[in-house]
Design an enzyme around this catalytic site. Structure first.
Site, PDB file in Angstrom:
ATOM      1  N   PHE A  77       0.814  -1.220   0.000  1.00  0.00           N
ATOM      2  CA  PHE A  77       0.000   0.000   0.000  1.00  0.00           C
ATOM      3  C   PHE A  77       0.846   1.267   0.000  1.00  0.00           C
ATOM      4  CE2 PHE A  77      -2.687  -3.072   2.329  1.00  0.00           C
ATOM      5  CZ  PHE A  77      -3.870  -2.958   1.621  1.00  0.00           C
ATOM      6  N   SER A  96      -4.815   1.984  -9.174  1.00  0.00           N
ATOM      7  CA  SER A  96      -5.953   2.906  -9.098  1.00  0.00           C
ATOM      8  C   SER A  96      -6.631   2.992 -10.452  1.00  0.00           C
ATOM      9  CB  SER A  96      -5.448   4.294  -8.697  1.00  0.00           C
ATOM     10  OG  SER A  96      -6.466   5.255  -8.845  1.00  0.00           O
ATOM     11  N   TYR A 123       0.768  11.494 -10.187  1.00  0.00           N
ATOM     12  CA  TYR A 123       0.339  10.409  -9.295  1.00  0.00           C
ATOM     13  C   TYR A 123      -0.156   9.209 -10.115  1.00  0.00           C
ATOM     14  CZ  TYR A 123      -2.819   7.653  -6.379  1.00  0.00           C
ATOM     15  OH  TYR A 123      -3.481   6.607  -5.783  1.00  0.00           O
ATOM     16  N   LYS A 147       1.315   5.074 -10.771  1.00  0.00           N
ATOM     17  CA  LYS A 147       0.577   3.803 -10.696  1.00  0.00           C
ATOM     18  C   LYS A 147       0.751   3.013 -11.995  1.00  0.00           C
ATOM     19  CE  LYS A 147      -0.948   4.354  -6.551  1.00  0.00           C
ATOM     20  NZ  LYS A 147      -0.348   3.559  -5.471  1.00  0.00           N
TER      21      LYS A 147
HETATM   22  P1  NAD Z   1      -2.719   6.355   3.152  1.00  0.00           P
HETATM   23  O1  NAD Z   1      -1.889   7.558   2.911  1.00  0.00           O
HETATM   24  O2  NAD Z   1      -3.749   6.421   4.220  1.00  0.00           O
HETATM   25  O3  NAD Z   1      -1.795   5.085   3.404  1.00  0.00           O
HETATM   26  C1  NAD Z   1      -0.523   4.956   2.863  1.00  0.00           C
HETATM   27  C2  NAD Z   1       0.440   4.589   3.997  1.00  0.00           C
HETATM   28  O4  NAD Z   1       1.738   4.400   3.450  1.00  0.00           O
HETATM   29  C3  NAD Z   1       0.532   5.666   5.067  1.00  0.00           C
HETATM   30  O5  NAD Z   1       0.384   5.080   6.346  1.00  0.00           O
HETATM   31  C4  NAD Z   1       1.954   6.237   4.886  1.00  0.00           C
HETATM   32  O6  NAD Z   1       2.505   6.666   6.110  1.00  0.00           O
HETATM   33  C5  NAD Z   1       2.680   5.044   4.294  1.00  0.00           C
HETATM   34  N1  NAD Z   1       3.836   5.370   3.437  1.00  0.00           N
HETATM   35  C6  NAD Z   1       3.894   6.264   2.415  1.00  0.00           C
HETATM   36  N2  NAD Z   1       5.110   6.268   1.863  1.00  0.00           N
HETATM   37  C7  NAD Z   1       5.853   5.346   2.541  1.00  0.00           C
HETATM   38  C8  NAD Z   1       7.186   4.883   2.435  1.00  0.00           C
HETATM   39  N3  NAD Z   1       8.030   5.388   1.524  1.00  0.00           N
HETATM   40  N4  NAD Z   1       7.609   3.923   3.284  1.00  0.00           N
HETATM   41  C9  NAD Z   1       6.776   3.414   4.222  1.00  0.00           C
HETATM   42  N5  NAD Z   1       5.505   3.809   4.363  1.00  0.00           N
HETATM   43  C10 NAD Z   1       5.043   4.769   3.535  1.00  0.00           C
HETATM   44  O7  NAD Z   1      -3.427   5.991   1.758  1.00  0.00           O
HETATM   45  P2  NAD Z   1      -4.611   4.963   1.446  1.00  0.00           P
HETATM   46  O8  NAD Z   1      -5.803   5.751   1.059  1.00  0.00           O
HETATM   47  O9  NAD Z   1      -4.700   3.939   2.513  1.00  0.00           O
HETATM   48  O10 NAD Z   1      -4.032   4.318   0.113  1.00  0.00           O
HETATM   49  C11 NAD Z   1      -3.276   3.124   0.119  1.00  0.00           C
HETATM   50  C12 NAD Z   1      -2.800   2.827  -1.285  1.00  0.00           C
HETATM   51  O11 NAD Z   1      -3.929   2.748  -2.158  1.00  0.00           O
HETATM   52  C13 NAD Z   1      -1.886   3.890  -1.887  1.00  0.00           C
HETATM   53  O12 NAD Z   1      -0.925   3.226  -2.689  1.00  0.00           O
HETATM   54  C14 NAD Z   1      -2.814   4.708  -2.763  1.00  0.00           C
HETATM   55  O13 NAD Z   1      -2.131   5.332  -3.802  1.00  0.00           O
HETATM   56  C15 NAD Z   1      -3.750   3.629  -3.264  1.00  0.00           C
HETATM   57  N6  NAD Z   1      -5.074   4.117  -3.675  1.00  0.00           N
HETATM   58  C16 NAD Z   1      -5.839   4.824  -2.795  1.00  0.00           C
HETATM   59  C17 NAD Z   1      -7.092   5.286  -3.184  1.00  0.00           C
HETATM   60  C18 NAD Z   1      -7.967   6.079  -2.237  1.00  0.00           C
HETATM   61  O14 NAD Z   1      -8.968   6.641  -2.672  1.00  0.00           O
HETATM   62  N7  NAD Z   1      -7.669   6.141  -0.944  1.00  0.00           N
HETATM   63  C19 NAD Z   1      -7.572   5.025  -4.486  1.00  0.00           C
HETATM   64  C20 NAD Z   1      -6.761   4.287  -5.358  1.00  0.00           C
HETATM   65  C21 NAD Z   1      -5.512   3.831  -4.939  1.00  0.00           C
HETATM   66  C1  UD1 Z   2      -9.492  11.526  -7.107  1.00  0.00           C
HETATM   67  C2  UD1 Z   2      -8.197  11.640  -7.881  1.00  0.00           C
HETATM   68  C3  UD1 Z   2      -7.780  10.256  -8.334  1.00  0.00           C
HETATM   69  C4  UD1 Z   2      -7.681   9.318  -7.147  1.00  0.00           C
HETATM   70  C5  UD1 Z   2      -9.029   9.293  -6.422  1.00  0.00           C
HETATM   71  C6  UD1 Z   2      -9.044   8.422  -5.204  1.00  0.00           C
HETATM   72  C7  UD1 Z   2      -8.236  13.872  -8.902  1.00  0.00           C
HETATM   73  C8  UD1 Z   2      -8.339  14.641 -10.185  1.00  0.00           C
HETATM   74  N1  UD1 Z   2      -8.375  12.530  -9.018  1.00  0.00           N
HETATM   75  O1  UD1 Z   2     -10.449  10.999  -7.966  1.00  0.00           O
HETATM   76  O2  UD1 Z   2      -6.544  10.314  -8.996  1.00  0.00           O
HETATM   77  O3  UD1 Z   2      -7.353   8.003  -7.575  1.00  0.00           O
HETATM   78  O4  UD1 Z   2      -9.344  10.635  -6.021  1.00  0.00           O
HETATM   79  O5  UD1 Z   2      -8.171   8.910  -4.212  1.00  0.00           O
HETATM   80  O6  UD1 Z   2      -8.018  14.429  -7.844  1.00  0.00           O
HETATM   81  N2  UD1 Z   2     -15.871  16.587  -5.533  1.00  0.00           N
HETATM   82  C9  UD1 Z   2     -16.601  17.695  -5.149  1.00  0.00           C
HETATM   83  N3  UD1 Z   2     -16.189  18.412  -4.072  1.00  0.00           N
HETATM   84  C10 UD1 Z   2     -15.074  18.077  -3.336  1.00  0.00           C
HETATM   85  C11 UD1 Z   2     -14.329  16.941  -3.734  1.00  0.00           C
HETATM   86  C12 UD1 Z   2     -14.759  16.231  -4.838  1.00  0.00           C
HETATM   87  O7  UD1 Z   2     -17.613  18.028  -5.777  1.00  0.00           O
HETATM   88  O8  UD1 Z   2     -14.739  18.782  -2.369  1.00  0.00           O
HETATM   89  C13 UD1 Z   2     -16.360  15.774  -6.679  1.00  0.00           C
HETATM   90  C14 UD1 Z   2     -15.358  15.589  -7.805  1.00  0.00           C
HETATM   91  O9  UD1 Z   2     -15.482  16.608  -8.747  1.00  0.00           O
HETATM   92  C15 UD1 Z   2     -15.771  14.210  -8.342  1.00  0.00           C
HETATM   93  C16 UD1 Z   2     -16.299  13.469  -7.100  1.00  0.00           C
HETATM   94  O10 UD1 Z   2     -16.610  14.487  -6.155  1.00  0.00           O
HETATM   95  O11 UD1 Z   2     -16.839  14.335  -9.247  1.00  0.00           O
HETATM   96  C17 UD1 Z   2     -15.285  12.528  -6.470  1.00  0.00           C
HETATM   97  O12 UD1 Z   2     -14.069  13.243  -6.232  1.00  0.00           O
HETATM   98  P1  UD1 Z   2     -12.839  12.566  -5.442  1.00  0.00           P
HETATM   99  O13 UD1 Z   2     -13.327  11.985  -4.161  1.00  0.00           O
HETATM  100  O14 UD1 Z   2     -11.762  13.594  -5.349  1.00  0.00           O
HETATM  101  O15 UD1 Z   2     -12.402  11.351  -6.344  1.00  0.00           O
HETATM  102  P2  UD1 Z   2     -11.965  11.316  -7.904  1.00  0.00           P
HETATM  103  O16 UD1 Z   2     -12.187  12.615  -8.563  1.00  0.00           O
HETATM  104  O17 UD1 Z   2     -12.626  10.136  -8.511  1.00  0.00           O
END
Ligand code: NAD
Ligand code: UD1
Length: 346
Positions: free
Chosen positions: A88, A132, A156, A160
């Site tokens: 992660f 993602s 970002y 990925k």
């Molecule tokens: P998060 O930031 O809550 O968790 C990531 C964790 O990794 C954190 O605890 C951070 O301290 C740790 N970390 C970061 N860099 C590090 C490093 N170099 N060494 C050790 N630890 C490190 O994020 P999340 O929302 O739990 O996301 C987890 C993964 O899923 C990430 O790779 C993120 O890109 C991916 N992802 C998240 C979402 C989302 O919407 N949350 C969507 C698609 C993909």
């Molecule tokens: C965003 C990231 C995407 C990432 C994903 C999950 C961008 C351009 N894309 O996607 O790379 O993988 O989060 O972490 O940032 N919205 C509002 N008000 C807000 C926030 C969001 O109206 O304050 C709307 C956005 O326009 C969108 C929807 O809510 O239509 C969801 O937004 P968000 O939660 O940021 O997710 P993504 O845009 O899908």
């Protein structure tokens, strides 16, 4: 007999912490590596409280090859060699990645190659990766299938896509290497206990934590980014999935990595259903009994109108499908936010 020891990088984060519980419930023994760059020690204390088992934790960075060597060696010497890495750890803020791309390429891409090299030295062959849906970019057609072209629109997203390519090439070198990239759609919600959830630092970038912070009185109103999209009500449509469903998907992916026919797989994890910003706001209002003040704003640069998954491959390969409804995502997200108004600091 498998020993079921896993290395979970970024296990103290939002998705990682929920996944630890699911892995422990499935009989795995996770060892967590996290540098706390976006999390706090309290998270793991709560995971231990909920699971009832102590969690082995190493504070450190995935870019530290020596530390990884030591960790893998120690587990092997203990008689519990790491069977699979659930990876992660990454930086995840889109805007920050535009402002500081090198930090993202270094942490997310460089961190992963360092991790894979250490895995090779330790003969650890399986990895599950947090990819993602952002790798797809502007949709050519919806739902996105895994065959959709890859065209991220920010650094970002490129990290990925690049890591997926690295994993594909790494796994192709044989010796039973297996890599599974999970392309998450929009994870939201919290553990049903209300004890674990998402705790963004500063102003939330994403919609759902912004809504919950408005509901709890930390922010005045939600800015809705665009009401002139070609969607059901003009607001953006996304495929929101419950973080506990996502956690279960990782358990399935770890199992799959142990028996996959293909060295590399990329698999969507989503519900296959789209929900607009205003539909999510309404569902949240219902679940919380709170009114969410909204103001219409211009579109956010880089946003697309709609995105949702074709989740068929996840069902075919992993036997996984999302089970929890939008209502449950909202109810659980509200329980977490209302019981922890200041996240893990409160
Ligand atoms: P998060 O930031 O809550 O968790 C990531 C964790 O990794 C954190 O605890 C951070 O301290 C740790 N970390 C970061 N860099 C590090 C490093 N170099 N060494 C050790 N630890 C490190 O994020 P999340 O929302 O739990 O996301 C987890 C993964 O899923 C990430 O790779 C993120 O890109 C991916 N992802 C998240 C979402 C989302 O919407 N949350 C969507 C698609 C993909
Ligand atoms: C965003 C990231 C995407 C990432 C994903 C999950 C961008 C351009 N894309 O996607 O790379 O993988 O989060 O972490 O940032 N919205 C509002 N008000 C807000 C926030 C969001 O109206 O304050 C709307 C956005 O326009 C969108 C929807 O809510 O239509 C969801 O937004 P968000 O939660 O940021 O997710 P993504 O845009 O899908």
């Amino acid at each position: 007999m498998m020993n079921r020891t896993l290395l979970v990088t970024g296990g103290a984060g939002y998705i990682g912490s929920h996944t630890l519980l699911a892995l422990i419930a499935a009989g795995y023994r996770p060892v967590v590596l996290d540098n706390y760059s976006n999390s706090v020690p309290e998270v793991l204390r709560r995971v231990q409280q909920l699971s009832g088992v102590p969690i082995e934790f190493v504070e450190g960075d995935i870019r530290d090859g020596k530390l990884l060597d030591g960790l893998f060696q120690r587990k092997a010497q203990d008689g519990s060699p790491v069977e699979c890495v659930v990876h992660f750890a990454a930086l995840k803020a889109v805007g920050e990645s535009v402002a500081n791309p090198l930090a993202y390429y270094d942490n997310n891409v460089g961190g992963t190659t360092t991790l894979l090299s250490a895995m090779d030295r330790a003969q650890v062959r399986h990895l599950v990766f947090s990819s993602s849906a952002t790798v797809y970019g502007e949709p050519i057609e919806l739902p996105y299938s895994e065959q959709h072209r890859i065209a991220p629109t920010n650094p970002y997203g490129w990290t990925k896509a690049m890591v997926e390519q690295v994993l594909k090439d790494w796994a192709a070198t044989g010796e039973a290497r297996r890599a599974v990239a999970l392309r998450y759609f929009n994870p939201i919600g919290a553990h049903a206990s209300g004890v674990l959830g998402e705790a963004p630092q500063g102003t939330p970038n994403n919609l759902f934590p912004f809504i919950t912070q408005v509901a709890v009185g930390k922010r005045e109103k939600l800015m809705v980014f665009g009401d002139d999209y070609d969607t059901v009500d003009g607001t953006g449509v996304r495929d929101y999935l419950h973080v506990e469903d996502l956690a279960d998907g990782h358990v399935r992916a770890v199992q799959y990595a142990g028996q996959a026919a293909e060295p590399f797989s990329a698999i969507n994890l989503g519900t296959g259903r789209g929900t607009s910003v205003l539909q999510l706001v309404r569902a949240f209002e219902q679940a919380s009994g709170k009114t969410i003040a909204c103001t219409m704003q211009p579109r956010r640069p880089g946003d697309i109108a709609s995105a949702w998954a074709d989740p068929a491959l996840a069902y075919r390969l992993l036997g996984w499908k999302a089970e929890r409804s939008i209502e449950q995502m909202c109810a659980d997200g509200w329980r977490w936010q209302s019981q922890n108004p200041d996240g893990y600091g409160g």
